[in-house]
Design an enzyme around this catalytic site. Structure first.
Site, PDB file in Angstrom:
ATOM      1  N   ARG A 182      31.246  54.694  19.154  1.00  0.00           N
ATOM      2  CA  ARG A 182      32.274  54.300  20.134  1.00  0.00           C
ATOM      3  C   ARG A 182      31.794  54.535  21.570  1.00  0.00           C
ATOM      4  O   ARG A 182      32.276  53.895  22.499  1.00  0.00           O
ATOM      5  CB  ARG A 182      33.578  55.037  19.869  1.00  0.00           C
ATOM      6  CG  ARG A 182      34.786  54.256  20.392  1.00  0.00           C
ATOM      7  CD  ARG A 182      36.099  55.027  20.352  1.00  0.00           C
ATOM      8  NE  ARG A 182      36.406  55.632  19.086  1.00  0.00           N
ATOM      9  CZ  ARG A 182      36.442  56.946  18.870  1.00  0.00           C
ATOM     10  NH1 ARG A 182      36.165  57.794  19.839  1.00  0.00           N
ATOM     11  NH2 ARG A 182      36.749  57.415  17.671  1.00  0.00           N
ATOM     12  N   LYS A 222      34.259  35.580  32.260  1.00  0.00           N
ATOM     13  CA  LYS A 222      34.091  34.421  33.133  1.00  0.00           C
ATOM     14  C   LYS A 222      32.619  34.312  33.569  1.00  0.00           C
ATOM     15  O   LYS A 222      31.788  33.932  32.791  1.00  0.00           O
ATOM     16  CB  LYS A 222      35.056  34.534  34.326  1.00  0.00           C
ATOM     17  CG  LYS A 222      36.501  34.888  33.903  1.00  0.00           C
ATOM     18  CD  LYS A 222      37.203  33.746  33.209  1.00  0.00           C
ATOM     19  CE  LYS A 222      38.526  34.132  32.542  1.00  0.00           C
ATOM     20  NZ  LYS A 222      39.533  34.695  33.376  1.00  0.00           N
ATOM     21  N   TYR A 254      46.824  37.416  38.567  1.00  0.00           N
ATOM     22  CA  TYR A 254      46.686  36.763  37.257  1.00  0.00           C
ATOM     23  C   TYR A 254      47.942  37.067  36.417  1.00  0.00           C
ATOM     24  O   TYR A 254      48.344  38.241  36.302  1.00  0.00           O
ATOM     25  CB  TYR A 254      45.430  37.350  36.619  1.00  0.00           C
ATOM     26  CG  TYR A 254      45.039  36.876  35.270  1.00  0.00           C
ATOM     27  CD1 TYR A 254      44.690  35.549  35.042  1.00  0.00           C
ATOM     28  CD2 TYR A 254      44.955  37.777  34.209  1.00  0.00           C
ATOM     29  CE1 TYR A 254      44.285  35.130  33.793  1.00  0.00           C
ATOM     30  CE2 TYR A 254      44.540  37.372  32.959  1.00  0.00           C
ATOM     31  CZ  TYR A 254      44.213  36.039  32.740  1.00  0.00           C
ATOM     32  OH  TYR A 254      43.806  35.644  31.501  1.00  0.00           O
ATOM     33  N   ASP A 314      41.064  43.061  41.288  1.00  0.00           N
ATOM     34  CA  ASP A 314      40.545  42.107  40.307  1.00  0.00           C
ATOM     35  C   ASP A 314      39.571  41.205  41.053  1.00  0.00           C
ATOM     36  O   ASP A 314      39.964  40.359  41.845  1.00  0.00           O
ATOM     37  CB  ASP A 314      41.699  41.314  39.678  1.00  0.00           C
ATOM     38  CG  ASP A 314      41.223  40.387  38.555  1.00  0.00           C
ATOM     39  OD1 ASP A 314      40.062  39.941  38.609  1.00  0.00           O
ATOM     40  OD2 ASP A 314      42.024  40.106  37.646  1.00  0.00           O
TER      41      ASP A 314
HETATM   42  C1  LIG Z   1      40.654  35.493  32.835  1.00  0.00           C
HETATM   43  C2  LIG Z   1      41.066  36.487  33.839  1.00  0.00           C
HETATM   44  C3  LIG Z   1      41.382  37.794  33.471  1.00  0.00           C
HETATM   45  C4  LIG Z   1      41.450  38.242  32.040  1.00  0.00           C
HETATM   46  O1  LIG Z   1      40.247  38.216  31.367  1.00  0.00           O
HETATM   47  P1  LIG Z   1      40.182  38.057  29.779  1.00  0.00           P
HETATM   48  O2  LIG Z   1      38.773  38.394  29.460  1.00  0.00           O
HETATM   49  O3  LIG Z   1      40.551  36.633  29.501  1.00  0.00           O
HETATM   50  O4  LIG Z   1      41.153  39.019  29.180  1.00  0.00           O
HETATM   51  C5  LIG Z   1      41.694  38.691  34.476  1.00  0.00           C
HETATM   52  N1  LIG Z   1      41.723  38.325  35.764  1.00  0.00           N
HETATM   53  C6  LIG Z   1      41.437  37.075  36.154  1.00  0.00           C
HETATM   54  C7  LIG Z   1      41.484  36.747  37.593  1.00  0.00           C
HETATM   55  C8  LIG Z   1      41.111  36.109  35.219  1.00  0.00           C
HETATM   56  O5  LIG Z   1      40.865  34.856  35.601  1.00  0.00           O
END
Ligand SMILES: *Cc1c(COP(=O)(O)O)cnc(C)c1O
Length: 396
Positions: free
Chosen positions: A63, A215, A117, A190
């Site tokens: 882990r 992403k 988001y 974020d």
């Molecule tokens: C897609 C996204 C997330 C979440 O990511 P996941 O890997 O899909 O859980 C968080 N913040 C932003 C700005 C995003 O575009």
């Protein structure tokens, strides 16, 4: 034979190439290999007890990861001057919820940017509310003094997302973070749109910076992954919460993310350049009322973008002419041949998604000119994308 870590102050493009490739982790090959593990075997009880005293390094139990995950985490930390470490999560949402839980306790108040988001709102309005944390949403256009005026006795954390999801308002991140630090409020960002390459967040005053690595870090639309990179002051609480929630990332996924990270520089540059070519063309089309792209001078927060960011990535929104209804918008998106219809973004391919920010906002009603379509511009030739968009706009 492999040499040791390069010395000196390296630039971001070089860090992408060398980051996390410690000889003791790569063991003579270029990329840290995929190491699957739950049980780690020790030579003796003494060795097991010794490993126990180093909860944040060395093999101990699956882990806590293996060199596959450590290599990726260290490469991400290297991109954030001033950061202590990076922890990995099974998704971006897991990274956001864990980061928030590491700074908030029952009775606290969180200030959350209204352009965040949508699933981040669900964490605030669901999980955090259920444990007695209240969330106040604030307008993304507020400056440092206006946000500081919102701080109350119970305000413990300020969450930013810049540019905002769907609508791309740029915030004064350094100003807001300085005001928060002066008031003893912890800041979380974020940073998925920019990545540390276009906006190194910790150096701009952020305490915990979060990526949906799903992403641009992974970059190939085939892995779910999140990360949180934090200052030394925030790491112990983040580590504790992460351990208690039991987050663990598959070595195969960490490997693919590390592989994606090596080309992030050239990919982002192409996404950004192609995106601007397409965005500027779209701004001149009669069916398009407005293009929400931070690098365009009429986008909210453009001056802050020009001051703080090293460039743009490939995600932005167009608002269609107000005379175009949802059926026209659907015809536009359905007619596109090179743009896939689907969630997420940051892969090599282009995507289009109808969006409706007015159904989400609560701090200030969203007053967009027309119906929105979010576009991710991939690595295709922008001339082909423009031809495709031209065909689809004509079909409305
Ligand atoms: C897609 C996204 C997330 C979440 O990511 P996941 O890997 O899909 O859980 C968080 N913040 C932003 C700005 C995003 O575009």
């Amino acid at each position: 034979m492999s040499k040791g870590r390069p010395s000196g102050d390296l630039r971001p493009a070089t860090k992408l190439v060398v980051g996390g490739r410690r000889p003791e982790w790569t063991n003579g090959v270029v990329n840290a290999p995929v190491i699957h593990a739950s049980t780690i075997l020790f030579d003796s009880v003494a060795a097991l007890r010794e490993a126990e005293t180093h909860p944040d390094r060395g093999l101990y139990y699956g882990r806590r990861g293996t060199p596959t995950q450590w290599s990726l985490a260290e490469a991400l930390t290297d991109l954030e001057p001033g950061a202590e470490a990076t922890l990995l999560y099974p998704s971006g949402v897991a990274a956001i919820s864990t980061a928030l839980l590491s700074v908030l306790k029952p009775g606290d108040e969180l200030l959350m940017v209204d352009s965040t988001y949508a699933p981040t709102r669900f964490i605030c309005d669901g999980l955090l509310k259920s444990i007695g944390v209240t969330t106040r949403y604030y307008d993304p256009s507020l400056g440092a003094a206006d946000v500081a005026a919102l701080f109350g006795d119970r305000t413990c954390a300020l969450f930013l997302e810049s540019p905002g999801s769907l609508t791309f308002e740029v915030q004064d991140v350094p100003g807001l973070c300085a005001a928060a630090r002066a008031a003893g409020v912890v800041t979380l960002l974020d940073n998925t749109w920019a990545t540390p390459l276009l906006f190194p967040a910790i150096g701009h005053g952020v305490d915990l910076t979060i990526l949906a690595a799903t992403k641009y870090i992974v970059g190939h639309s085939d892995v779910m992954l999140g990360s949180v990179t934090a200052t030394a002051a925030r790491m112990p609480a983040l580590r504790r919460m992460t351990t208690q929630l039991g987050h663990s990332v598959a070595p195969d996924d960490a490997y693919l993310a590390a592989r994606g990270l090596r080309t992030l520089g050239v990919r982002l540059k192409a996404h950004g350049e192609n995106g601007l070519i397409v965005a500027r063309w779209l701004a001149d089309q009669p069916q398009v009322a407005k293009v929400l792209h931070p690098a365009l001078p009429d986008c909210p927060g453009h001056a802050l973008f020009a001051r703080d960011f090293a460039g743009a990535s490939g995600l932005f929104t167009i608002l269609l002419d107000p005379a175009i209804d949802d059926a026209g918008r659907v015809r536009f998106v359905d007619t596109l041949e090179l743009f896939g219809i689907g969630f997420s973004w940051g892969g090599f391919e282009s995507l289009a998604l109808p969006i409706d920010p007015e159904s989400i906002r609560t701090a200030r009603p969203w007053a967009g000119a027309g119906l929105g379509v979010r576009l991710h511009i991939g690595l295709e030739d922008p001339a082909d994308l423009i031809a495709d968009l031209g065909r689809a706009l004509a079909a409305i």
